[in-house]
Design a protein around this motif. Sequence first.
Motif: not given
Length: 238
Positions: A187-196
């Motif tokens: 399965r493909i998942v989001a692998a980074s965080e959303i930050t400023p």
Amino acid sequence: MKRNEILKDRISVREYAADNQKFVIEEFTDSISVFNGIKMADIEGKGEIMAAMAEELGCYLRTKGIEARFVERISSNEILCLKTEIIPLEIVTRNIVAGSMAGRLGIEEGLRPGNTIYDLFYCSPELENPLINDHHAVALGFAGYDELDEMYSVARKVNGILSVLFDRAGIALVDFRLCFGKLPDGRIVAASEITPDTARFWDKETGERLDKDRFRMDMGKIGDSYRSLYQRMKSVLQ
Ligand code: TMP
């Protein structure tokens, strides 16, 4: 969970192996860097704000059905994540033209295109992360067309969810970068965080920048802006 050897040592984020092989630990440092590390500084308390934001958004996106590697926050500046096989591609989703797109195409920052723009980048620091396209990515064996479809679909959903969330806080989500990883079951998942550090946020009324561009452009008040962004986001999450 105990930290073992360093797996990735970047200026603002360090990744450690965890006791349990299924996980990795991400530590957010107080450092900030731009232009491939040419310009660097320390911002007191930044690591903590980044971890808090990763936690809030990670939990919020999970409630909205987005699968990501984020598991939980384990200290003031560390998060536990699922270990994934990293796909060397980044999707930058753009709602408003800014940054490299403005420069590359000679467009003034701030233009709102009629459609959302998705840029695909090859994560290769040696090549300075070049812009590529789907056919390059498939030909080079980084992902199949079906996997790219899945990645664009995640980026589109995250964009919809977070644009609405930040809009409620009076903030425009201008653009953001998303990396992807594969779990052992494929399965493909989001692998980074959303930050400023990885997204642009502009105050909707004043246009004030609340993200890393403040550092790129020597605008100062970076810690204050990051804290203000976090507080405004948190106030609409409650
Ligand atoms: P760009 O306009 O410079 O291509 O940046 C697009 C988005 O990607 C922006 O929200 C910031 C993020 N980004 C990173 O996360 N890391 C980077 O090294 C760069 C250049 C941009």
